[in-house]
Write a protein that holds these residues in place. Sequence first.
Motif, short mmCIF file in Angstrom:
data_model
loop_
_atom_site.label_atom_id
_atom_site.label_comp_id
_atom_site.label_asym_id
_atom_site.label_seq_id
_atom_site.Cartn_x
_atom_site.Cartn_y
_atom_site.Cartn_z
N ILE A 25 -28.63 -52.29 16.50
CA ILE A 25 -28.84 -53.53 15.84
C ILE A 25 -29.04 -54.49 16.98
CG2 ILE A 25 -27.80 -55.34 14.69
CD1 ILE A 25 -26.01 -53.25 12.97
N THR A 26 -28.39 -54.45 18.16
CA THR A 26 -28.71 -55.00 19.44
C THR A 26 -30.18 -55.13 19.84
OG1 THR A 26 -26.48 -54.74 20.14
CG2 THR A 26 -27.93 -55.71 21.83
N THR A 40 -35.09 -62.81 10.86
CA THR A 40 -33.99 -63.25 10.06
C THR A 40 -33.21 -62.46 9.54
OG1 THR A 40 -35.76 -65.10 9.20
CG2 THR A 40 -33.80 -64.94 8.07
N LYS A 41 -33.74 -61.13 9.08
CA LYS A 41 -32.94 -60.06 8.48
C LYS A 41 -32.06 -59.58 9.63
CE LYS A 41 -33.41 -55.91 6.35
NZ LYS A 41 -34.25 -54.75 5.51
N SER A 54 -29.38 -61.81 10.97
CA SER A 54 -28.27 -61.93 9.89
C SER A 54 -27.14 -60.66 10.07
CB SER A 54 -28.51 -61.86 8.66
OG SER A 54 -27.60 -61.86 7.71
N LEU A 55 -27.62 -59.48 10.25
CA LEU A 55 -27.00 -58.28 10.65
C LEU A 55 -26.43 -58.22 11.79
CD1 LEU A 55 -26.42 -55.54 9.03
CD2 LEU A 55 -28.51 -54.74 10.28
N LYS A 56 -27.03 -59.00 12.79
CA LYS A 56 -26.33 -58.85 14.15
C LYS A 56 -25.05 -59.77 14.22
CE LYS A 56 -30.56 -58.05 16.85
NZ LYS A 56 -31.39 -58.72 17.89
N SER A 57 -25.22 -60.90 13.36
CA SER A 57 -24.12 -61.89 13.34
C SER A 57 -23.03 -61.24 12.33
CB SER A 57 -24.69 -63.06 12.69
OG SER A 57 -23.64 -63.96 12.21
N LYS A 58 -23.19 -60.81 11.47
CA LYS A 58 -22.25 -59.69 10.74
C LYS A 58 -21.50 -58.88 11.32
CE LYS A 58 -24.09 -60.83 6.10
NZ LYS A 58 -24.76 -60.35 4.99
N THR A 59 -22.34 -57.79 12.23
CA THR A 59 -21.83 -57.04 13.02
C THR A 59 -20.91 -57.57 14.10
OG1 THR A 59 -23.61 -55.60 12.96
CG2 THR A 59 -22.23 -54.97 14.56
N LYS A 60 -20.90 -58.67 14.90
CA LYS A 60 -20.22 -59.20 15.64
C LYS A 60 -19.12 -59.73 14.91
CE LYS A 60 -20.41 -62.47 19.73
NZ LYS A 60 -21.12 -63.35 20.44
#
Length: 312
Positions: free
Chosen positions: A108-109, A115-116, A119-125
Amino acid sequence: MDLSSTVMIILFLLQTSIGAPANIFILMAYAHINHTEKTLKPADTILCHLVFANMLGLVTRVIPQIMSDLGLNNIHNDASCKLIIYIYRTSRGVSIGVTSFLSVHQAITLAPSTTKWLSLKSKTKKYLIPYIISFWLSNMLLNPYVLIHIYAPRNGTIPGAHYNLGFCYFKTSESSHDLFYKIIINGYDVFFVGLMLTSSVYILYVLKRHRDQVRYIHSTRQNSKMMAERTAAKNVTTLVSLYVFCFGVDSGILVYSQTLLIVPLLLDHIGLFISSCYALLSPFVIISFNKKIHRRLRFSHKEERIKHINTN
């Protein structure tokens, strides 16, 4: 004691005496980093739990095996057998899940900043700690079922069909409940191993694309950033490859042993040694690619050298 048993005892002793301190050193190094910098990177937090799980698995499975091979077979009762196997099974499941999560996090990093993916990077962190806690809780809730089959031999007798773990015994059963449990446990392993392999393939794809793109990029800053990402990704892929190798060989030995009426003790020992090699070798992989831990190691050596000079 025959030659093969003696060799395996020596290998197990080396595995524990090297692997356990190496894992403890990494945990202490991360504790020092967290104390001085007041925070850990997400990948470092994941690695802390991975190292702790690996250390638990190594200590709770290999040390009792060594004691059993040395002839100390009557020091465990049912309660201690169940506790040891419960901790080992829990730590093993956490190790699989966290290694998989590490590979997913790295994938993911490296993913493009759309945009997609953002959002996933933010949720993972954001949900990093809850994800890790879920691995511990899920394995703690899954593994109590197997404990009803673990017991210590009584008066030298081993009633019913069983599998010899060395220091304790696992009573085998073909009931529908046991079959369902085996499906759940094996499904857990296969799912997370498949997930880490998928993530690793994606990481390799992104690395190849970066390598092709970097030929046309002349910015030193961008090149440095890409190099750092590529290095981190390669190291995570190394950890995953190491785990898949150990898991694959151990699984192959387990499948083969289930086709035998009597499992040779040497075969069981080799399977245990291979499966525990991940806990032995992974700390050195982590030390090799983590610059902060590497600096901490060099600093410790420098302090030790200065102390030795002053005492002389």
